[in-house]
Scaffold this active site. Structure first.
Site, PDB file in Angstrom:
ATOM      1  N   HIS A   1      -2.952   7.148   2.104  1.00 12.80           N
ATOM      2  CA  HIS A   1      -3.467   5.876   1.591  1.00 12.80           C
ATOM      3  C   HIS A   1      -4.871   5.665   2.172  1.00 12.80           C
ATOM      4  O   HIS A   1      -5.098   5.811   3.378  1.00 12.80           O
ATOM      5  CB  HIS A   1      -2.525   4.744   2.016  1.00 12.80           C
ATOM      6  CG  HIS A   1      -3.121   3.383   1.839  1.00 12.80           C
ATOM      7  ND1 HIS A   1      -3.762   3.014   0.675  1.00 12.80           N
ATOM      8  CD2 HIS A   1      -3.202   2.313   2.674  1.00 12.80           C
ATOM      9  CE1 HIS A   1      -4.201   1.773   0.812  1.00 12.80           C
ATOM     10  NE2 HIS A   1      -3.878   1.327   2.009  1.00 12.80           N
TER      11      HIS A   1
ATOM     12  N   ASN B   1     -10.233  -0.021  -0.222  1.00 10.65           N
ATOM     13  CA  ASN B   1      -8.776   0.084  -0.151  1.00 10.65           C
ATOM     14  C   ASN B   1      -8.189  -0.503  -1.440  1.00 10.65           C
ATOM     15  O   ASN B   1      -8.261  -1.709  -1.660  1.00 10.65           O
ATOM     16  CB  ASN B   1      -8.300  -0.703   1.088  1.00 10.65           C
ATOM     17  CG  ASN B   1      -6.793  -0.738   1.233  1.00 10.65           C
ATOM     18  OD1 ASN B   1      -6.059  -0.422   0.304  1.00 10.65           O
ATOM     19  ND2 ASN B   1      -6.332  -1.145   2.412  1.00 10.65           N
TER      20      ASN B   1
ATOM     21  N   CYS C   1       0.814  -1.228   0.000  1.00 12.22           N
ATOM     22  CA  CYS C   1       0.000   0.000   0.000  1.00 12.22           C
ATOM     23  C   CYS C   1       0.842   1.272   0.000  1.00 12.22           C
ATOM     24  O   CYS C   1       0.322   2.354  -0.259  1.00 12.22           O
ATOM     25  CB  CYS C   1      -0.963  -0.007   1.173  1.00 12.22           C
ATOM     26  SG  CYS C   1      -2.021  -1.448   1.164  1.00 12.22           S
TER      27      CYS C   1
HETATM   28  N1  COA Z   1     -18.938  -7.928   9.090  1.00  9.34           N
HETATM   29  C1  COA Z   1     -19.427  -8.216  10.290  1.00  9.34           C
HETATM   30  N2  COA Z   1     -18.671  -8.586  11.328  1.00  9.34           N
HETATM   31  C2  COA Z   1     -17.344  -8.653  11.121  1.00  9.34           C
HETATM   32  C3  COA Z   1     -16.752  -8.384   9.894  1.00  9.34           C
HETATM   33  C4  COA Z   1     -17.611  -7.998   8.839  1.00  9.34           C
HETATM   34  N3  COA Z   1     -17.146  -7.705   7.606  1.00  9.34           N
HETATM   35  N4  COA Z   1     -15.422  -8.539   9.988  1.00  9.34           N
HETATM   36  C5  COA Z   1     -15.165  -8.908  11.254  1.00  9.34           C
HETATM   37  N5  COA Z   1     -16.321  -8.986  11.938  1.00  9.34           N
HETATM   38  C6  COA Z   1     -16.526  -9.379  13.318  1.00  9.34           C
HETATM   39  C7  COA Z   1     -15.458 -10.284  13.846  1.00  9.34           C
HETATM   40  O1  COA Z   1     -15.696 -11.626  13.455  1.00  9.34           O
HETATM   41  C8  COA Z   1     -15.569 -10.080  15.313  1.00  9.34           C
HETATM   42  O2  COA Z   1     -16.666 -10.814  15.768  1.00  9.34           O
HETATM   43  P1  COA Z   1     -16.593 -11.553  17.206  1.00  9.34           P
HETATM   44  O3  COA Z   1     -16.404 -10.442  18.191  1.00  9.34           O
HETATM   45  O4  COA Z   1     -17.909 -12.238  17.267  1.00  9.34           O
HETATM   46  O5  COA Z   1     -15.400 -12.458  17.105  1.00  9.34           O
HETATM   47  C9  COA Z   1     -15.932  -8.604  15.422  1.00  9.34           C
HETATM   48  O6  COA Z   1     -16.439  -8.199  14.133  1.00  9.34           O
HETATM   49  C10 COA Z   1     -14.761  -7.734  15.779  1.00  9.34           C
HETATM   50  O7  COA Z   1     -13.672  -8.133  14.977  1.00  9.34           O
HETATM   51  P2  COA Z   1     -12.300  -7.422  15.046  1.00  9.34           P
HETATM   52  O8  COA Z   1     -11.380  -7.976  13.999  1.00  9.34           O
HETATM   53  O9  COA Z   1     -11.827  -7.392  16.478  1.00  9.34           O
HETATM   54  O10 COA Z   1     -12.763  -5.970  14.634  1.00  9.34           O
HETATM   55  P3  COA Z   1     -11.995  -4.622  14.739  1.00  9.34           P
HETATM   56  O11 COA Z   1     -12.689  -3.729  15.665  1.00  9.34           O
HETATM   57  O12 COA Z   1     -10.517  -4.791  14.890  1.00  9.34           O
HETATM   58  O13 COA Z   1     -12.228  -4.052  13.283  1.00  9.34           O
HETATM   59  C11 COA Z   1     -11.070  -3.762  11.231  1.00  9.34           C
HETATM   60  C12 COA Z   1     -11.710  -4.754  12.179  1.00  9.34           C
HETATM   61  C13 COA Z   1     -10.503  -4.521  10.043  1.00  9.34           C
HETATM   62  C14 COA Z   1     -12.136  -2.808  10.753  1.00  9.34           C
HETATM   63  C15 COA Z   1      -9.964  -2.964  11.988  1.00  9.34           C
HETATM   64  O14 COA Z   1      -9.103  -3.842  12.666  1.00  9.34           O
HETATM   65  C16 COA Z   1      -9.156  -2.103  11.065  1.00  9.34           C
HETATM   66  O15 COA Z   1      -9.621  -1.088  10.604  1.00  9.34           O
HETATM   67  N6  COA Z   1      -7.873  -2.505  10.796  1.00  9.34           N
HETATM   68  C17 COA Z   1      -7.047  -1.887   9.836  1.00  9.34           C
HETATM   69  C18 COA Z   1      -7.243  -2.635   8.568  1.00  9.34           C
HETATM   70  C19 COA Z   1      -6.670  -1.973   7.358  1.00  9.34           C
HETATM   71  O16 COA Z   1      -7.009  -0.862   7.064  1.00  9.34           O
HETATM   72  N7  COA Z   1      -5.800  -2.690   6.650  1.00  9.34           N
HETATM   73  C20 COA Z   1      -5.196  -2.291   5.461  1.00  9.34           C
HETATM   74  C21 COA Z   1      -4.040  -1.425   5.758  1.00  9.34           C
HETATM   75  S1  COA Z   1      -3.065  -1.236   4.341  1.00  9.34           S
END
Ligand code: COA
Length: 320
Positions: free
Chosen positions: A247, A277, A111
């Protein structure tokens, strides 16, 4: 001193997918996706390829800059989703656009790829080796995401952005970049396994793995660090910066970065709701939108910053 962007272009697939479309494939909802990452839809290829979008964006940037493909002496394509191992996407673009006089190569910095490509061109310009570069970020992430993993497949989209960058001694420019391979497993995907007369491996079907929380923490720490370092190194104040072109990973990262820098959110243009993204393509796509919407005026100072797989980061201070 040394690099000025004189033209931009972007290319998106015809087909797009809403959050509701995704909810038919995995257990998710429009509400969850919008509230967690601010994405409303993303483009997903049917007929386009990384190369076709890269070339399309390139031709638009060339037209926007008013240069001839024959004047381009460097082409860098930043991508993690090249169509071929060889020739490189950059060499294929060279062929399509007829940039006979260029040296062309691909760069993999996920990225942060487009900004690292810009910084690479900057270094060549400073060394006096090249003068006019075509820089492209192009991705078909839909090829590599795991479409059964709701934690990642909702985040990514396909597209390409391009810019013409020219050597210019009169403008202010600066760069910061780095990698942390030690924490690289937070965004991980295997390549082709070894298969030869001595070793036999199954080709695994799994796609991109992401530790979302680790990546989030990394992003909101590294981006403010890059911005502060660029300002310090170049003796400018954050109030001198018109836009931070980050980004477009997700809107919560961008909001958190704005808060940590103590800068107004209006200085952080966002288009992640429309495209998701798009990895290395997101910065040049956003830059093209700003350019074509007339939001950039000669002399504006902007900071571009990419971050992601590697883990890697790259930031550039440029003057429009
Ligand atoms: N829809 C519904 N529920 C979802 C889901 C989706 N698309 N994706 C994950 N969940 C659920 C998980 O299974 C989890 O459920 P559980 O509590 O029953 O186990 C819950 O949501 C929380 O998951 P978690 O991974 O802890 O969520 P989070 O608060 O960390 O949010 C992201 C996830 C990806 C939004 C967050 O971590 C983030 O923004 N990370 C950066 C990612 C990014 O931008 N990457 C690219 C960088 S180049």
């Amino acid at each position: 001193m040394c690099i000025r962007i004189t033209g931009t272009g972007r290319s998106l697939p015809e087909n797009f997918m809403t959050n509701d479309d995704l909810a038919e494939i995995v257990d998710t909802s429009d509400e969850w996706i919008k509230s967690r990452v601010g994405i409303e839809r993303r483009y997903i290829v049917k007929n386009e390829t990384t190369t076709s979008m890269a070339a399309d964006a390139a031709l638009k940037a060339i037209e926007n800059a008013g240069v001839s493909p024959l004047d381009i002496d460097l082409i860098i394509v930043a991508s993690v989703t090249n169509d071929k191992v060889t020739p490189s996407t950059a060499c294929q673009v060279q062929d399509i656009i007829g940039a006979e006089n260029a040296m062309a190569f691909d760069l993999n910095s996920a990225c942060s790829g487009f900004v690292v490509a810009l910084n690479t061109a900057m270094a060549y310009f400073k060394a006096g080796i090249y003068k006019k570069a075509l820089l492209i970020g192009a991705e078909t992430l839909s090829k590599i995401v795991d479409w059964s993993d709701r934690g990642t497949c909702v985040l990514f989209g396909d597209g390409a952005g391009a810019a013409i960058a020219e050597a210019d001694e009169s403008v202010m420019t600066g760069l910061v970049q780095g990698t942390d391979g030690i924490r690289g497993k937070a965004l991980d995907m295997d390549g082709m396994p070894i298969n030869n007369p001595f070793v036999k491996n199954e080709i695994s079907g799994s796609g991109l793995f992401m530790d979302g929380q680790a990546v989030f923490k990394f992003a909101v720490k590294i981006v403010p660090k890059c911005v502060n370092k660029l300002c310090e190194d170049n003796n400018i104040d954050k109030s001198d910066i018109k836009y931070y072109v980050l980004h477009q990973a997700n809107s919560r990262i961008i909001q958190t970065v704005a808060k940590r820098l103590g800068e107004p959110e209006e200085k952080f243009p966002v288009n992640v709701h429309k495209y998701g993204n798009t990895s290395g393509a997101s910065v040049p796509i956003l830059l093209d939108e700003l350019n074509r919407d007339g939001k950039l005026v000669k002399g504006d100072k902007i900071i571009l910053c990419g971050f992601g797989g590697g883990l890697s980061w790259g930031a550039a201070l440029i003057e429009w």
